[in-house]
Motif scaffolding. Structure first.
Motif, PDB file in Angstrom:
ATOM      1  N   GLY A   1      19.896  46.958  57.454  1.00 32.96           N
ATOM      2  CA  GLY A   1      19.323  48.278  57.645  1.00 32.96           C
ATOM      3  C   GLY A   1      19.656  49.185  56.482  1.00 32.96           C
ATOM      4  O   GLY A   1      20.558  48.900  55.685  1.00 32.96           O
ATOM      5  N   THR A   2      18.920  50.274  56.368  1.00 32.93           N
ATOM      6  CA  THR A   2      19.173  51.266  55.322  1.00 32.93           C
ATOM      7  C   THR A   2      19.171  52.642  55.959  1.00 32.93           C
ATOM      8  O   THR A   2      18.162  53.056  56.554  1.00 32.93           O
ATOM      9  N   LEU A   3      20.315  53.337  55.880  1.00 28.10           N
ATOM     10  CA  LEU A   3      20.425  54.669  56.454  1.00 28.10           C
ATOM     11  C   LEU A   3      19.631  55.678  55.630  1.00 28.10           C
ATOM     12  O   LEU A   3      19.225  55.399  54.494  1.00 28.10           O
ATOM     13  N   ALA A   4      19.416  56.857  56.190  1.00 26.01           N
ATOM     14  CA  ALA A   4      18.592  57.877  55.532  1.00 26.01           C
ATOM     15  C   ALA A   4      19.130  58.240  54.159  1.00 26.01           C
ATOM     16  O   ALA A   4      18.364  58.515  53.229  1.00 26.01           O
ATOM     17  N   GLU A   5      20.472  58.229  53.999  1.00 28.25           N
ATOM     18  CA  GLU A   5      21.060  58.580  52.693  1.00 28.25           C
ATOM     19  C   GLU A   5      21.048  57.424  51.708  1.00 28.25           C
ATOM     20  O   GLU A   5      21.549  57.557  50.588  1.00 28.25           O
ATOM     21  N   GLY A   6      20.489  56.279  52.107  1.00 26.09           N
ATOM     22  CA  GLY A   6      20.345  55.156  51.181  1.00 26.09           C
ATOM     23  C   GLY A   6      21.388  54.060  51.331  1.00 26.09           C
ATOM     24  O   GLY A   6      21.270  53.017  50.674  1.00 26.09           O
ATOM     25  N   GLN A   7      22.395  54.259  52.172  1.00 25.27           N
ATOM     26  CA  GLN A   7      23.433  53.241  52.327  1.00 25.27           C
ATOM     27  C   GLN A   7      22.901  52.041  53.109  1.00 25.27           C
ATOM     28  O   GLN A   7      22.301  52.173  54.173  1.00 25.27           O
ATOM     29  N   GLU A   8      23.136  50.832  52.554  1.00 22.73           N
ATOM     30  CA  GLU A   8      22.712  49.605  53.220  1.00 22.73           C
ATOM     31  C   GLU A   8      23.774  49.179  54.234  1.00 22.73           C
ATOM     32  O   GLU A   8      24.973  49.250  53.961  1.00 22.73           O
ATOM     33  N   ILE A   9      23.332  48.721  55.392  1.00 24.66           N
ATOM     34  CA  ILE A   9      24.239  48.337  56.472  1.00 24.66           C
ATOM     35  C   ILE A   9      23.803  47.006  57.073  1.00 24.66           C
ATOM     36  O   ILE A   9      22.670  46.556  56.860  1.00 24.66           O
ATOM     37  N   ALA A  10      24.715  46.375  57.790  1.00 29.77           N
ATOM     38  CA  ALA A  10      24.397  45.189  58.581  1.00 29.77           C
ATOM     39  C   ALA A  10      24.677  45.530  60.035  1.00 29.77           C
ATOM     40  O   ALA A  10      25.760  46.008  60.364  1.00 29.77           O
ATOM     41  N   VAL A  11      23.718  45.293  60.907  1.00 25.50           N
ATOM     42  CA  VAL A  11      23.825  45.670  62.314  1.00 25.50           C
ATOM     43  C   VAL A  11      23.932  44.410  63.161  1.00 25.50           C
ATOM     44  O   VAL A  11      23.015  43.584  63.182  1.00 25.50           O
ATOM     45  N   LYS A  12      25.058  44.259  63.839  1.00 28.01           N
ATOM     46  CA  LYS A  12      25.270  43.133  64.752  1.00 28.01           C
ATOM     47  C   LYS A  12      24.917  43.605  66.149  1.00 28.01           C
ATOM     48  O   LYS A  12      25.593  44.454  66.733  1.00 28.01           O
ATOM     49  N   ARG A  13      23.828  43.059  66.703  1.00 31.12           N
ATOM     50  CA  ARG A  13      23.286  43.511  67.985  1.00 31.12           C
ATOM     51  C   ARG A  13      23.681  42.538  69.091  1.00 31.12           C
ATOM     52  O   ARG A  13      23.293  41.372  69.056  1.00 31.12           O
ATOM     53  N   LEU A  14      24.466  43.012  70.045  1.00 32.65           N
ATOM     54  CA  LEU A  14      24.908  42.155  71.136  1.00 32.65           C
ATOM     55  C   LEU A  14      23.715  41.773  72.002  1.00 32.65           C
ATOM     56  O   LEU A  14      22.972  42.628  72.475  1.00 32.65           O
ATOM     57  N   SER A  15      23.538  40.478  72.183  1.00 39.48           N
ATOM     58  CA  SER A  15      22.422  39.986  72.977  1.00 39.48           C
ATOM     59  C   SER A  15      22.561  40.441  74.429  1.00 39.48           C
ATOM     60  O   SER A  15      23.628  40.335  75.030  1.00 39.48           O
ATOM     61  N   LYS A  16      21.480  40.969  75.013  1.00 43.93           N
ATOM     62  CA  LYS A  16      21.510  41.447  76.396  1.00 43.93           C
ATOM     63  C   LYS A  16      21.710  40.299  77.382  1.00 43.93           C
ATOM     64  O   LYS A  16      22.176  40.508  78.501  1.00 43.93           O
ATOM     65  N   SER A  17      21.337  39.096  76.954  1.00 46.01           N
ATOM     66  CA  SER A  17      21.486  37.936  77.830  1.00 46.01           C
ATOM     67  C   SER A  17      22.849  37.269  77.701  1.00 46.01           C
ATOM     68  O   SER A  17      23.133  36.286  78.366  1.00 46.01           O
TER      69      SER A  17
END
Length: 598
Positions: A298-314
């Motif tokens: 992902g890329t935040l509004a200020e330009g910083q790149e991020i990695a998002v670990k999304r916990l699976s709902k299942s």
């Protein structure tokens, strides 16, 4: 600056009290207007002992000795020995002390952390500052015993002064920050004066020297500044109450996770911000699939790149691991650990936001025939040492001893400069005090990296992580996976194959053919040797990670390794699979969440 032995006090260097125990030599140090020199000679002039003092390529100072040319060199002294030996690890006006094998930094009396937030996550490099400014005329001196004297780069000395005269001279000079005897023999003599911040201080239980540090004279009553502080504190109390509302969701998560309420400071991201940064979790931004859910760039509004670990709902078993990772990583800060930027908890969504690693994970390179050519031996060696230093921080230098329990090539991320960073602490366990091992009925980890005592009996310790590290080192050297390794001459895994070559004195053959001639033979053989020591079957035979770091950075003789764990030939490929046959949902091998001991 890597290490400082400390100033000479007539008997020894103040930063090397262990030299007293090396009785083989007599040491002399001379400092005059015309010359400075340091020398040593054998206590017994009739002894045939030969000695050499070296600084190796990793910055370690080492003294070797041997009695005859036919015998191997024996290490009799080495520095740095521990984290406190590293230069100014606690910053200015702070002392370093090893307590129960853990590094502890503390501000000196009259000083406080310059950055309290950084100190709470065990990052002490910013040091401490004075609580009260000096006024020159009415200052006092606080005495400290058993200290390594601070850096003398900005100091003066006088060999003829008494300690009382030294104190008076320091008191008359408003720039003088501390004083001490320059010679501790015969009750003490001479004068050392400091005129700047005091750095690289260490406290010893035995050895060290007396040091006198300048402080402002304590004031009585409440002045304007104290009243302002009290008023600010009252206002701050209200702000803290408001701030606590921001952590309600995390406290709720802790309660659901069934753990104790560890204190944590971590930014909370709004779901809308994460949705926008990842383009609504677009498949184009998907970096991979972990055991507990997908990971997106992902890329935040200020330009910083991020990695998002999304916990699976299942994922029914992921809540405890998610909570564990939030609490653990929020407290950790090291150049070889991935940095957690924050989390998002909204409705059914639970996400961790990390710094983005553009070069993905280690297994992405070393197990790919086209990409492994991009990492030559020098880069692989850099990665090995980086992983070891990250593990050293977890086991010894962080505030709590932490066992990762799922250390593998897929959980080592690489930044833009190919620096390794250990990640994924969902399965990690915290130990308090001097605890070093535990048992569990719920074995978690990844086949091919789990130690025998953990996979079979559920017994884990710091030596379990050392075993996993040894596997990773062999995988980095060979470019092949331990689990799934195949050879036409036998049915051993990579550990067994390396052991056979080692016993036949052909260990170099395990190295990756893609390395060509880029490697140094002695370095590769030493790394193989260290790896085999790490994967020995019995945990008590394995070195701890601090010894591993020293082994990798030195040329000392190493003990002979014993039989590695899981040294058995496999008859059928099916025997490698989990007894519960879990679904493979990870690009980084198979992460086991439930396993019955066998």
């Amino acid at each position: 600056m890597h290490f400082r032995v400390g100033s000479w006090n007539g008997l020894r260097f103040t930063g090397s009290p262990e030299l007293q125990g090396v009785s083989l030599f007599k040491y002399e140090f001379q400092l005059t207007k015309n010359e400075v020199y340091y020398e040593w000679e054998l206590q017994n002039s009739q002894s045939p002992l030969i000695s050499r003092l070296v600084v190796n390529q990793s910055g370690f100072l080492q003294r070797f000795a041997r009695s005859t040319p036919s015998l191997s060199w024996t290490l009799v002294y080495a520095a740095p020995l521990d984290q406190c030996d590293h230069y100014a690890v606690c910053g200015a006006y702070a002392s370093c002390k090893i307590f129960n094998s853990l590094t502890v930094c503390a501000c000196l009396d009259g000083f406080e952390p310059k950055s309290p937030k950084e100190w709470r996550v065990s990052n002490w490099s910013s040091g401490c500052v004075r609580r009260s400014n000096l006024d020159c005329r009415n200052d006092v001196f606080q005495s400290y015993r058993g200290f390594k004297l601070p850096d003398t780069s900005n100091s003066q000395f006088n060999t003829s002064m008494s300690l009382t005269e030294c104190r008076q001279k320091c008191l008359r000079n408003c720039s003088c920050t501390a004083y001490a005897n320059s010679d501790i023999r015969n009750g003490g003599s001479g004068c050392l004066l400091w005129f700047d911040e005091l750095a690289d201080l260490r406290e010893y239980t035995e050895g060290g020297q007396d040091l006198y540090i300048r402080l402002a004279k304590p004031k009585t009553g409440y002045g304007k500044k104290q009243v302002a502080i009290i008023v600010s504190s009252v206002m701050l109390t209200g702000m803290v109450f408001i701030g606590l509302l921001c952590y309600v969701r995390i406290k709720k998560l802790r309660k659901q996770g069934g753990g104790e309420n560890e204190e944590m400071e971590l930014p909370i991201f709004d779901l809308a911000t994460i949705v926008k940064a990842t383009d609504n979790f677009s498949s184009d931004n998907k970096l991979g699939q972990g055991g507990f859910g997908p990971v997106y760039k992902g890329t935040l509004a200020e330009g910083q790149e991020i990695a998002v670990k999304r916990l699976s709902k299942s994922s029914g078993q992921g809540m405890v691991e998610f909570k564990n990772e939030v609490i653990l990583i929020a407290k950790l800060q090291h150049r070889n650990l991935v940095k957690l930027l924050g989390c998002c908890i909204q409705g059914d969504e639970k996400m961790l936001i990390y710094e983005y690693m553009p070069n993905k994970s280690l297994d992405y390179f070393i197990f790919d025939q086209t990409k492994k050519v991009l990492i030559d031996w020098q880069r692989r060696m850099h990665i090995i040492v980086g992983i070891a230093r990250g593990l050293l921080y977890l086991h010894q230098d962080s505030r709590l001893r932490i066992i990762h329990r799922d250390l593998k090539a897929g959980n080592v991320l690489l930044d833009k400069d190919m620096n390794p960073k250990i990640s994924d602490f969902g399965l990690a366990r915290m130990f308090r005090g001097d605890q070093i091992e535990a048992d569990t009925n719920r074995v978690v980890g990844t086949y091919g990296y789990m130690s025998p005592e953990y996979a079979v009996d559920g017994h884990f310790s710091i030596k379990s992580d050392v075993f996993s590290f040894g596997v990773i080192v062999l995988e980095i050297i060979s470019g092949q996976k331990n689990r799934g390794f195949r050879h036409p001459d036998h049915n051993h895994n990579l550990l067994g194959h390396t052991w056979r070559l080692w016993m036949e004195e052909r260990a170099l053959e395990v190295s990756d053919t893609m390395l060509g001639d880029s490697y140094t033979v002695s370095e590769v053989l030493r790394c193989i040797h260290v790896a085999l020591l790490c994967v020995q079957k019995r945990p008590e035979d394995r070195p701890d990670i601090s010894s591993v770091v020293l082994m990798l950075g030195s040329e000392n003789p190493l003990p002979q390794p014993k039989l590695p764990g899981f040294y058995t030939e496999r008859n059928l490929p099916e025997e490698e699979a989990s007894s519960s046959q879990p679904e493979c949902v990870s690009v980084n091998e198979v992460t086991i969440s439930m396993l019955q001991g066998r």
